[in-house]
Design an enzyme around this catalytic site. Sequence first.
Site, PDB file in Angstrom:
ATOM      1  N   ASP A  11       0.865  -1.181   0.000  1.00 43.77           N
ATOM      2  CA  ASP A  11       0.000   0.000   0.000  1.00 43.77           C
ATOM      3  C   ASP A  11       0.900   1.230   0.000  1.00 43.77           C
ATOM      4  O   ASP A  11       2.107   1.134   0.231  1.00 43.77           O
ATOM      5  CB  ASP A  11      -0.870  -0.009   1.270  1.00 43.77           C
ATOM      6  CG  ASP A  11      -1.749   1.229   1.372  1.00 43.77           C
ATOM      7  OD1 ASP A  11      -2.435   1.547   0.385  1.00 43.77           O
ATOM      8  OD2 ASP A  11      -1.746   1.886   2.419  1.00 43.77           O
ATOM      9  N   SER A  12       0.270   2.391  -0.227  1.00 45.17           N
ATOM     10  CA  SER A  12       1.024   3.637  -0.188  1.00 45.17           C
ATOM     11  C   SER A  12       1.485   3.976   1.232  1.00 45.17           C
ATOM     12  O   SER A  12       2.326   4.849   1.406  1.00 45.17           O
ATOM     13  CB  SER A  12       0.152   4.770  -0.722  1.00 45.17           C
ATOM     14  OG  SER A  12      -1.055   4.827   0.009  1.00 45.17           O
ATOM     15  N   TYR A  43      -0.509   8.434  -2.653  1.00 46.63           N
ATOM     16  CA  TYR A  43      -0.529   8.045  -4.068  1.00 46.63           C
ATOM     17  C   TYR A  43      -1.706   8.715  -4.798  1.00 46.63           C
ATOM     18  O   TYR A  43      -1.695   8.838  -6.013  1.00 46.63           O
ATOM     19  CB  TYR A  43      -0.701   6.527  -4.195  1.00 46.63           C
ATOM     20  CG  TYR A  43       0.559   5.700  -4.011  1.00 46.63           C
ATOM     21  CD1 TYR A  43       1.736   6.247  -3.488  1.00 46.63           C
ATOM     22  CD2 TYR A  43       0.566   4.349  -4.368  1.00 46.63           C
ATOM     23  CE1 TYR A  43       2.869   5.451  -3.326  1.00 46.63           C
ATOM     24  CE2 TYR A  43       1.699   3.562  -4.223  1.00 46.63           C
ATOM     25  CZ  TYR A  43       2.840   4.117  -3.691  1.00 46.63           C
ATOM     26  OH  TYR A  43       3.960   3.336  -3.542  1.00 46.63           O
ATOM     27  N   GLY A  44      -2.728   9.093  -4.012  1.00 48.48           N
ATOM     28  CA  GLY A  44      -4.024   9.496  -4.569  1.00 48.48           C
ATOM     29  C   GLY A  44      -3.981  10.651  -5.546  1.00 48.48           C
ATOM     30  O   GLY A  44      -4.853  10.798  -6.382  1.00 48.48           O
ATOM     31  N   CYS A  74      -4.104  -1.133  -2.166  1.00 48.05           N
ATOM     32  CA  CYS A  74      -4.263   0.308  -2.328  1.00 48.05           C
ATOM     33  C   CYS A  74      -5.164   0.507  -3.540  1.00 48.05           C
ATOM     34  O   CYS A  74      -4.874  -0.026  -4.614  1.00 48.05           O
ATOM     35  CB  CYS A  74      -2.891   0.943  -2.573  1.00 48.05           C
ATOM     36  SG  CYS A  74      -2.947   2.682  -3.051  1.00 48.05           S
ATOM     37  N   ASN A  75      -6.252   1.236  -3.338  1.00 46.16           N
ATOM     38  CA  ASN A  75      -7.194   1.425  -4.451  1.00 46.16           C
ATOM     39  C   ASN A  75      -6.546   2.178  -5.601  1.00 46.16           C
ATOM     40  O   ASN A  75      -6.752   1.848  -6.765  1.00 46.16           O
ATOM     41  CB  ASN A  75      -8.420   2.200  -3.974  1.00 46.16           C
ATOM     42  CG  ASN A  75      -9.359   1.343  -3.157  1.00 46.16           C
ATOM     43  OD1 ASN A  75     -10.303   0.788  -3.682  1.00 46.16           O
ATOM     44  ND2 ASN A  75      -9.087   1.213  -1.878  1.00 46.16           N
ATOM     45  N   THR A  76      -5.762   3.212  -5.276  1.00 45.51           N
ATOM     46  CA  THR A  76      -5.165   4.032  -6.326  1.00 45.51           C
ATOM     47  C   THR A  76      -4.214   3.189  -7.179  1.00 45.51           C
ATOM     48  O   THR A  76      -4.262   3.233  -8.409  1.00 45.51           O
ATOM     49  CB  THR A  76      -4.421   5.232  -5.712  1.00 45.51           C
ATOM     50  OG1 THR A  76      -5.281   5.878  -4.767  1.00 45.51           O
ATOM     51  CG2 THR A  76      -3.996   6.219  -6.758  1.00 45.51           C
ATOM     52  N   GLU A 153      -4.438   9.779   8.931  1.00 42.31           N
ATOM     53  CA  GLU A 153      -2.997   9.703   9.245  1.00 42.31           C
ATOM     54  C   GLU A 153      -2.687  10.468  10.541  1.00 42.31           C
ATOM     55  O   GLU A 153      -1.783  10.104  11.279  1.00 42.31           O
ATOM     56  CB  GLU A 153      -2.162  10.307   8.102  1.00 42.31           C
ATOM     57  CG  GLU A 153      -2.289   9.577   6.779  1.00 42.31           C
ATOM     58  CD  GLU A 153      -1.306   8.433   6.610  1.00 42.31           C
ATOM     59  OE1 GLU A 153      -0.227   8.495   7.203  1.00 42.31           O
ATOM     60  OE2 GLU A 153      -1.652   7.480   5.887  1.00 42.31           O
ATOM     61  N   CYS A 185     -11.127   3.646  -0.746  1.00 40.81           N
ATOM     62  CA  CYS A 185      -9.757   4.021  -0.367  1.00 40.81           C
ATOM     63  C   CYS A 185      -9.485   3.314   0.951  1.00 40.81           C
ATOM     64  O   CYS A 185     -10.372   3.264   1.823  1.00 40.81           O
ATOM     65  CB  CYS A 185      -9.664   5.534  -0.182  1.00 40.81           C
ATOM     66  SG  CYS A 185      -8.121   6.068   0.574  1.00 40.81           S
ATOM     67  N   THR A 186      -8.300   2.768   1.084  1.00 40.17           N
ATOM     68  CA  THR A 186      -8.033   1.912   2.241  1.00 40.17           C
ATOM     69  C   THR A 186      -8.091   2.649   3.589  1.00 40.17           C
ATOM     70  O   THR A 186      -8.216   2.009   4.629  1.00 40.17           O
ATOM     71  CB  THR A 186      -6.663   1.238   2.086  1.00 40.17           C
ATOM     72  OG1 THR A 186      -5.741   2.206   1.601  1.00 40.17           O
ATOM     73  CG2 THR A 186      -6.743   0.085   1.128  1.00 40.17           C
ATOM     74  N   HIS A 187      -7.990   3.971   3.563  1.00 40.36           N
ATOM     75  CA  HIS A 187      -8.117   4.718   4.821  1.00 40.36           C
ATOM     76  C   HIS A 187      -9.569   4.794   5.304  1.00 40.36           C
ATOM     77  O   HIS A 187      -9.821   4.942   6.489  1.00 40.36           O
ATOM     78  CB  HIS A 187      -7.621   6.157   4.644  1.00 40.36           C
ATOM     79  CG  HIS A 187      -6.136   6.310   4.623  1.00 40.36           C
ATOM     80  ND1 HIS A 187      -5.361   5.839   3.594  1.00 40.36           N
ATOM     81  CD2 HIS A 187      -5.285   6.892   5.495  1.00 40.36           C
ATOM     82  CE1 HIS A 187      -4.096   6.130   3.834  1.00 40.36           C
ATOM     83  NE2 HIS A 187      -4.017   6.768   4.984  1.00 40.36           N
TER      84      HIS A 187
HETATM   85  N1  DGL Z   1      -4.044   3.747   0.008  1.00 32.46           N
HETATM   86  C1  DGL Z   1      -4.574   4.757  -0.880  1.00 32.46           C
HETATM   87  C2  DGL Z   1      -5.811   4.244  -1.603  1.00 32.46           C
HETATM   88  O1  DGL Z   1      -6.417   3.274  -1.198  1.00 32.46           O
HETATM   89  C3  DGL Z   1      -4.962   6.012  -0.148  1.00 32.46           C
HETATM   90  C4  DGL Z   1      -3.879   6.882   0.330  1.00 32.46           C
HETATM   91  C5  DGL Z   1      -3.103   7.565  -0.745  1.00 32.46           C
HETATM   92  O2  DGL Z   1      -3.562   8.537  -1.364  1.00 32.46           O
HETATM   93  O3  DGL Z   1      -1.984   7.126  -0.918  1.00 32.46           O
HETATM   94  O4  DGL Z   1      -6.175   4.804  -2.605  1.00 32.46           O
END
Ligand code: DGL
Length: 272
Positions: A11-12, A43-44, A74-76, A153, A185-187
């Site tokens: 993940d990011s 990453y978004g 990570c979705n992105t 975060e 998004c994983t958050h």
């Molecule tokens: N983990 C990223 C996602 O699921 C979110 C955080 C990011 O922007 O890196 O898209």
Amino acid sequence: MDNNAPIGVFDSGVSGLTVAREIMRQIPNERIVYFGDTARVPYGSKSKQTILKFSRQIIRFLKTEGVKAIVIACNTASALALDDIEKELDIPIIGVVRSGASMAAKATKNKRVGIIATEGTINSNIYKDYLSSIDSEITVIGKACPLFVPLVEEGMIDDPVTKEIATRYLNYLRNENIDTLILGCTHYPLLRNTIKEIMGDGVTLVNPAYETAVELKTLLKEKNLANIKEYESASVMYKFYVSDAAEKFSRFANSIMPFDIMPAQQINIDEY
Ligand code: DGL
């Protein structure tokens, strides 16, 4: 391939741990090597080219750990890199997006699905594309929520500021008569209670982590890669690596995992 080899999960940053913990819950006898790109999060808001470069580096690192399969938690990165990387790799790889889309398609009754995610994921239209390919009658309404990542975060999960910002983002979706909302998004699963409160009981929240773990379990079985050994201790089963701020990562991880993790190790991801 050794069935006792670990699964690589990346993940990011910290939040892919929401996916890792679901894999641990559903397939406790699989070993995991987790990498969080804490030096280069978020990453978004980054381009496809950059996300592809980062993902390739991380996969090269994970392969040095002998992983037998990879989960992009990570979705992105799933949205922007999975299709290209899948073609280059000699081990199975899955992301969280396809799983989230198929879960939402099963959940919706009125065929109006909302998706909240980073700008990168929303602008890629990937959830829309997957959902349309499953059922062309589904209408998808997307909303980027860029402030959610820094709020999580910063640990501001139950904070009035987070509630205020969430209300502003989600008001748009509340007027769209959706009955299903993908936490893309994983958050965001960490803000589940706030999101639930604002959207109300009539909206089903979909966390792609659950279905990703189901998909991984099926894939390992199909490919004859499932581990036949029993679960040992968390310290034997799980390893955590980051590209920066290992201590901060470990603190966060210990606050959301059901056990204390071994201290995360920092590596220089640019070497891969
Ligand atoms: N983990 C990223 C996602 O699921 C979110 C955080 C990011 O922007 O890196 O898209």
